[in-house]
Design a protein around this motif. Structure first.
Motif, short mmCIF file in Angstrom:
data_model
loop_
_atom_site.label_atom_id
_atom_site.label_comp_id
_atom_site.label_asym_id
_atom_site.label_seq_id
_atom_site.Cartn_x
_atom_site.Cartn_y
_atom_site.Cartn_z
N LYS A 210 0.82 -1.20 0.00
CA LYS A 210 0.00 0.00 0.00
C LYS A 210 0.86 1.26 0.00
O LYS A 210 0.61 2.20 -0.76
CB LYS A 210 -0.92 0.01 1.23
CG LYS A 210 -1.90 -1.15 1.30
CD LYS A 210 -2.75 -1.05 2.55
CE LYS A 210 -3.71 -2.21 2.70
NZ LYS A 210 -4.53 -2.13 3.92
N LYS A 287 -3.38 1.15 7.15
CA LYS A 287 -3.00 1.96 6.00
C LYS A 287 -1.53 2.35 6.01
O LYS A 287 -1.02 2.85 5.02
CB LYS A 287 -3.87 3.21 5.92
CG LYS A 287 -3.79 4.12 7.13
CD LYS A 287 -4.74 5.30 6.95
CE LYS A 287 -4.70 6.21 8.19
NZ LYS A 287 -5.64 7.35 8.03
N GLY A 374 -8.99 3.55 -0.39
CA GLY A 374 -9.63 4.55 0.44
C GLY A 374 -10.88 5.12 -0.22
O GLY A 374 -11.13 4.87 -1.41
N ARG A 376 -11.15 4.59 3.76
CA ARG A 376 -11.34 3.36 4.52
C ARG A 376 -12.52 3.48 5.48
O ARG A 376 -12.62 4.45 6.23
CB ARG A 376 -10.06 3.05 5.31
CG ARG A 376 -10.05 1.71 5.97
CD ARG A 376 -8.78 1.52 6.76
NE ARG A 376 -8.64 2.54 7.80
CZ ARG A 376 -7.63 2.57 8.66
NH1 ARG A 376 -6.67 1.69 8.58
NH2 ARG A 376 -7.57 3.53 9.57
#
Length: 392
Positions: A210, A287, A374, A376
């Motif tokens: 990510k 994240k 996203g 999220r």
């Protein structure tokens, strides 16, 4: 492309990584240090001048005493609640777990003291009871105090040949629980330690995708998100199994007694699968690395509690439900205990159920575009969506 391709690629890159090799050897150094400390601690606790780990609280433990002379009974520390009963009743109380011990003192104590003979006392202990060490220590201390007192009295009377020393014969129904905690629980923790040291690998391989913005490329490849999660997870499981195998070999070389080392390795290997699955959930939802580190710490507190608490319950009560923890089975395996099919079954069922649920959740999270790209959603929203099997 199958998940095995990802597993091979991740495993190969891990072994080539300088960062991994540095961590790997640092962990081996920690193992050697723990072995030295472990051996030193066990040596001290088993010695006559060892570490005292017994409390000193009035009424902490209870003990039946059969002492017609009353000499021993009146000298016992108030930490022990003395219960005068018959021989058979006292043994029955120990078997039923009503008392921690039973001290039998022969009826002709006074006569033996006058003749300078040895007094043979017998103490029966339920050593699976944590308070048995208190009873044993206090009985021995009482015997020594009485011996010293009579020796001093006789010396003052100029009759040095008329000395006597009470001796205590201990008959136990099991290994001392404090010693079990030291020798068994600490050893099993050493064996399971690698399972908790490689969580950062699955965090790095999933959260890293990510942060490096390579997740989109990986998802665009002809492979499902399920195979991505399973492939990456299995690479970490293989790395853990390599570390566990090396640790078992080192412990055996260091002189630790481990029965059934192959079965021990298999159970630890199987246990790593659901643990990595839970770690994958944290990695899939996080994240960034900071958030993943916090989540992993919280998750590991629950995992450690689930693994260790049943072990302590089994040592104190030998409860069947304690076998729900794979750590309990591993401890019993390397101790050479006989394990029934039902005991194996409850542990394997736990591993299977937790594995299926954890990987299902992590796969579902990784399949969601709002998790990867996203914005999220919150945890409560995710729980609702998972419960209702909502598709995205």
């Amino acid at each position: 492309m199958k998940f095995t391709s990802i597993t091979k690629w991740e495993f190969k890159n891990t072994l080539k990584s300088k960062k991994f090799m540095m961590i790997f050897f640092l962990q081996l150094s920690v193992l050697f240090l723990m072995i030295i400390i472990f051996n030193s601690f066990v040596t001290n606790i088993e010695s006559d001048n060892g570490i005292s780990i017994t409390p000193s609280l009035n009424g902490f433990a209870s003990m039946d005493v059969l002492d017609q002379s009353g000499i021993i009974t009146k000298s016992i520390n108030p930490v022990i609640t003395v219960i005068p009963l018959s021989y058979n009743s006292s043994l029955n109380n120990i078997a039923a777990g009503k008392t921690t011990g039973f001290l039998y003192v022969p009826g002709n104590v006074d006569q033996k003291i006058r003749l300078g003979q040895t007094i043979d006392m017998t103490v029966y202990l339920d050593s699976s009871d944590p308070k048995s060490s208190v009873v044993k220590d206090e009985v021995n201390s009482t015997a020594q105090i009485i011996s010293q007192s009579y020796s001093n009295t006789l010396s003052a009377s100029a009759v040095p040949q008329n000395t006597t020393t009470p001796t205590v014969n201990q008959e136990s129904t099991g290994e001392s629980l404090p010693l079990q905690i030291i020798t068994k629980v600490m050893l099993v923790i050493l064996l399971f330690l690698p399972l908790l040291l490689f969580g950062n690998m699955i965090i790095d391989t999933i959260v890293g995708e990510k942060e490096r913005k390579t997740g989109e490329i990986l998802i665009a490849m002809p492979i499902s998100q399920a195979q991505i999660i399973i492939g990456k997870s299995m690479a970490v499981v293989l790395t853990i199994s390599l570390q566990v195998a090396m640790w078992i070999i080192i412990l055996l070389i260091a002189g630790f007694h481990i029965d059934n080392p192959i079965l021990v390795f298999i159970f630890i290997f199987l246990t790593s699968i659901p643990i990595i699955g839970i770690t994958s959930i944290v990695a899939a939802y996080s994240k960034n690395f900071k958030e993943a580190g916090i989540g992993l710490s919280i998750a590991y507190m629950g995992i450690v509690g689930f693994l260790i608490v049943p072990v302590l319950i089994y040592l104190s009560r030998k409860s069947f439900i304690a076998n729900i923890s794979p750590m309990t089975i591993v401890m019993r395996l390397f101790s050479g205990e006989s394990i029934s099919a039902a005991d194996y079954g409850i542990s394997l069922a736990t591993i299977l159920i937790v594995s299926l649920i954890s990987y299902w959740i992590s796969i579902k999270l990784f399949e969601r575009d709002d998790i990867i790209f996203g914005p999220r959603p919150g945890i409560l929203r995710l729980i609702y969506d998972l419960i209702t099997f909502k598709k995205f």
